[in-house]
Design an enzyme around this catalytic site. Structure first.
Site, PDB file in Angstrom:
ATOM      1  N   GLY B 126       0.832  -1.210   0.000  1.00  0.00           N
ATOM      2  CA  GLY B 126       0.000   0.000   0.000  1.00  0.00           C
ATOM      3  C   GLY B 126       0.858   1.248   0.000  1.00  0.00           C
ATOM      4  O   GLY B 126       1.109   1.832   1.051  1.00  0.00           O
ATOM      5  N   SER B 128       1.233   3.715  -3.366  1.00  0.00           N
ATOM      6  CA  SER B 128       0.687   4.774  -4.220  1.00  0.00           C
ATOM      7  C   SER B 128      -0.735   5.143  -3.820  1.00  0.00           C
ATOM      8  O   SER B 128      -1.498   4.317  -3.333  1.00  0.00           O
ATOM      9  CB  SER B 128       0.662   4.313  -5.677  1.00  0.00           C
ATOM     10  OG  SER B 128       1.959   4.032  -6.125  1.00  0.00           O
ATOM     11  N   GLU B 243      12.909  -3.765  -5.454  1.00  0.00           N
ATOM     12  CA  GLU B 243      12.002  -3.934  -6.583  1.00  0.00           C
ATOM     13  C   GLU B 243      12.691  -3.554  -7.887  1.00  0.00           C
ATOM     14  O   GLU B 243      12.586  -4.247  -8.879  1.00  0.00           O
ATOM     15  CB  GLU B 243      10.744  -3.101  -6.384  1.00  0.00           C
ATOM     16  CG  GLU B 243       9.725  -3.414  -7.459  1.00  0.00           C
ATOM     17  CD  GLU B 243       8.421  -2.692  -7.256  1.00  0.00           C
ATOM     18  OE1 GLU B 243       7.396  -3.335  -7.429  1.00  0.00           O
ATOM     19  OE2 GLU B 243       8.446  -1.495  -6.934  1.00  0.00           O
TER      20      GLU B 243
END
Lengths: 356, 408
Positions: B126, B128, B243
């Site tokens: 959670g 953006s 990421e």
């Protein structure tokens, strides 16, 4: 697993880089660029003292006998400094003789090339974009034919000529050899048109067996030069963006320019590993040698072209002037792209080598 | 230079192969289990053997191996060849576990790390919000401490896997009076509770991998916070790096390129195989130049890592270099499809990466390549990162002055 430079290679890279930074700073380079023949004996002699004359010449003949990776990082530094002079042709000529020459030819020429007592060059290109061994045409025991874009032919004591059937022959300029200066845009590497009319020549016995390998070496050295040149332009453009002010701030604050500079870095930086691998394949992975050399040359000289255009733009009006240093590398990019064949010609070779 | 792994690693490779030979695929009664259960069983054995959970301490369910990127690479290669399960894929293993290991309390590691890498527990992210994309630190979802619980209200977006996730790791504004970045906390939230409304967002190419998530008085215990109050921004930074690295991966680019060459061989232009056309050959080799540069840049970075050296600017370029390749592949593949490129892939499936050999797969990749270029930091954000962190250019004048001046 180790895909990086050894300590010796890093030292070599630093030594050449430092030498050129001292002896060929942009002002010295400009003077050479604007001179009549761009052959600066002092600079060349300095390079010879560093052992650059016989990079690919085996040590038994007085050369450095290094791997292609080493030669490529020297070439990278030459590109970074836009070093003027006959490095490219001289290095390739030494390699051609070392690979394809008779014992006699090697003994006669290689020690002299390694010390710089003799200057050599290669005559490969012919009119109509014919650079590849299977396109070469001069023939005859006494050589007849025309070669174009021959580096420093007027200063050379020896020319390695690509001959019909993909062979190689040695010619000492003299009777039967006519040499004319070509009005070359890249004034850091002067080119000549050489016409042979019954010139005395001595064929390299294994010339036809090794000319492809010499071609691959040329492509790798050009790719490395292009990487070095592109790196220098990124550095110069970033530096300019950090100093030039408009609207009260340095222009490096503006995102449009930051993105252009990031794209230039992105065009350049990943190419390092590509020319490294092409050089490593030349040394150690024979099945990849020909394809990777062609791929590296086509890819990196294309990137250099784009970066040189972007660098000019990033400098604004001053970038378009003769006074700005960018133009010297811009023209280096033009040479690297065209000499030994266009990117598209080598892409077609890659396609064929991939059996497509 | 030496691109071989050397005898030590070839011995190790033989051990990995022998392990796989004995343990995957499962046999006997076990092979009748569902794939998820089979994967958990196999992972437990692979962890016991030291092949999975390598960077995770034994007390939290890992195999605690000495860091050795080359061994990691050998394992990826050999497991990949046999389609054997790796550490459970997904954002939990990739982002939450490293964060917990670095910043979490011991009870959190005990509760979640092993379950996540085995695949028992699914996570969603959670971060953006509709008004907070590239400017993530401007996020507004509110976390208020009421008694022993955080009460969360607000909205998240682009939340992949929200429907199936058990928990969310979530950035919330818990210190409304603090300066922008200092007002954020990193909370963990149980997704199976009232007050959470999940609405799928259908992508342009059809599937709905991500969602909008609405929170209305959602509760989470006071101590389900990683790091201290107001440290959430710092806690989240390590994970974003993970990421980016995972997306910049040359194996994907190479596979995509092989697929493209195959497509060029199978397609025809004017009745002639496309691959015989000069322009197609030129474009293919042009793309291959980028693919090979990407591949060997990976070796270069791996070597720098092994030597303990800084790989330089290239480390910031992996994502955009790879998505630029995806963009070029998309455009050429679309030409190669010819009129069939008009096919809507929305109803016929097709993976995000495409290249599965189907027309729908390629049309889907034509769009999906953009999804990947946008996810995890758009190409323009990547250019900012290269310019600022790589080239040392100043931060955007407007953005930095706004950040310094205002509260969120």
């Amino acid at each position: 697993m180790d895909f990086g430079l050894s300590e010796e290679q890093q030292l070599l890279q630093e030594t050449i880089g430092q030498f050129l930074a001292n002896e060929n700073d942009p002002n010295q380079l400009r003077a050479r660029f604007d001179a009549e023949d761009a052959f600066d004996e002092g600079l060349w002699k300095g390079m010879m003292e560093l052992g650059i004359g016989g990079l690919l010449v085996p040590d038994e003949f007085g050369g450095a006998g290094v791997d292609m990776v080493d030669a490529a990082i020297v070439s990278e530094q030459m590109g970074f400094g836009a070093a003027p002079g006959p490095f490219l042709g001289h290095t390739l000529a030494g390699l051609a003789i070392a690979l394809g020459g008779s014992d006699d030819q090697k003994k006669t020429w290689l020690p002299k090339l390694a010390t710089g007592d003799a200057l050599a060059t290669v005559a490969f290109g012919e009119e109509g974009g014919s650079w590849q061994p299977d396109q070469w045409s001069p023939s005859g025991d006494r050589l007849t034919g025309k070669k174009v874009y021959v580096p420093y032919a007027a200063q050379a004591d020896l020319i390695v000529v690509g001959t019909a059937g993909g062979g190689l022959a040695l010619v000492e300029p003299g009777d039967g050899t006519t040499i004319e200066l070509f009005d070359n845009v890249d004034r850091s590497r002067r080119l000549y048109t050489v016409t042979f009319d019954g010139a005395a020549a001595s064929a390299l016995p294994s010339g036809a067996d090794v000319s492809g390998q010499v071609r691959d070496a040329a492509l790798i050295l050009l790719a490395a030069d292009a990487f070095g040149g592109a790196s220098r332009l990124v550095e110069m453009s970033v530096e300019y963006a950090k100093t030039r002010e408009q609207f009260g701030v340095t222009i490096g604050h503006f995102q449009a320019l930051k993105h252009q500079l990031a794209n230039m870095a992105l065009d350049t930086e990943p190419s390092r590993a590509l020319f490294w691998y092409a050089a490593h394949a030349y040394d150690a992975v024979p099945e990849d040698r020909e394809k990777m050399a062609a791929l590296a040359k086509s890819h990196i000289t294309d990137r250099f072209m784009q970066v040189s255009r972007d660098a000019t733009e990033a400098h604004g009006g001053i970038g378009y002037t003769w006074e700005c240093d960018v133009q010297m590398w811009f023209k280096r990019a033009m040479f690297d792209r065209i000499w030994m064949g266009s990117p598209s010609s080598h892409r077609e070779r890659v396609a064929q080598l991939s059996a497509w | 230079m030496d691109l071989s792994y050397g005898p030590e690693y070839e011995t190790y490779r033989a051990e990995v192969k022998a392990f796989l030979e004995a343990n995957w695929p499962l046999e006997g009664e076990e092979k009748d289990l569902g794939l998820a259960e089979q994967s958990v069983l196999f992972r437990k054995r692979a962890i016991a053997a030291g092949y999975l959970g390598r960077s995770i301490p034994k007390q939290f369910g890992g195999s605690e191996q000495e860091s050795d990127p080359l061994k990691g690479q050998v394992i990826r290669e050999e497991f990949g060849k046999k389609w054997a399960p790796m550490d459970a894929p997904g954002i939990g293993t990739m982002m939450l576990v490293p964060t917990l290991l670095e910043r979490g309390e011991t009870w959190m590691k005990e509760k979640w790390v092993e379950n996540t890498i085995l695949g028992h527990t699914q996570w969603c992210q959670g971060y953006s919000e509709p008004g907070s994309g590239s400017d993530l630190a401007s996020l507004k979802t509110k976390g208020e401490l009421v008694g022993d619980e955080w009460v969360i209200n607000g909205q998240k977006i682009w939340t992949s896997g929200a429907q199936t996730a058990d928990f969310m790791f979530c950035l919330c504004r818990t210190e409304p009076d603090a300066q922008k970045h200092a007002g954020i906390s990193y909370l963990l939230i149980d997704m199976k509770q009232p007050g959470i409304d999940i609405r799928p967002l259908k992508q342009m190419n059809g599937p709905a991998h991500f969602n909008e998530v609405f929170f209305t008085d959602v509760k989470t215990p006071k101590d389900w916070i990683v790091g201290k109050r107001g440290e959430g921004w710092l806690v989240s930074r390590t994970t974003l790096k993970h990421e980016r690295n995972s997306i910049g991966n040359a194996a994907g680019a190479e596979a995509m390129f092989r697929g493209l060459v195959k497509l060029a061989k199978e397609s025809k232009i004017d009745g002639v195989p496309a691959i015989d056309h000069a322009s197609v050959r030129q474009q293919l080799v042009e793309i291959e130049g980028y693919v090979q540069a990407h591949k060997y840049s990976g070796f270069l970075q791996m070597t720098a890592g092994l030597r303990g050296e800084n790989p330089g600017t290239i480390a910031l370029m992996n994502k955009i270099h790879s998505t630029n390749i995806g963009d070029k592949v998309a455009k050429l593949s679309f030409d190669l499809l010819g009129d069939e490129g008009l096919t809507d892939p929305a109803n016929s499936g097709g993976g995000l990466l495409g290249g599965g050999g189907s027309v729908a797969g390629w049309v889907s990749q034509y769009m999906g390549s953009l999804g990947i270029a946008i996810a995890g930091g758009t190409a323009n954000v990547q250019r900012n990162v290269i310019a600022e962190r790589g080239l040392g250019l100043p931060r955007d004048y407007y953005a930095s002055s706004k950040s310094a001046a205002g509260k969120a």
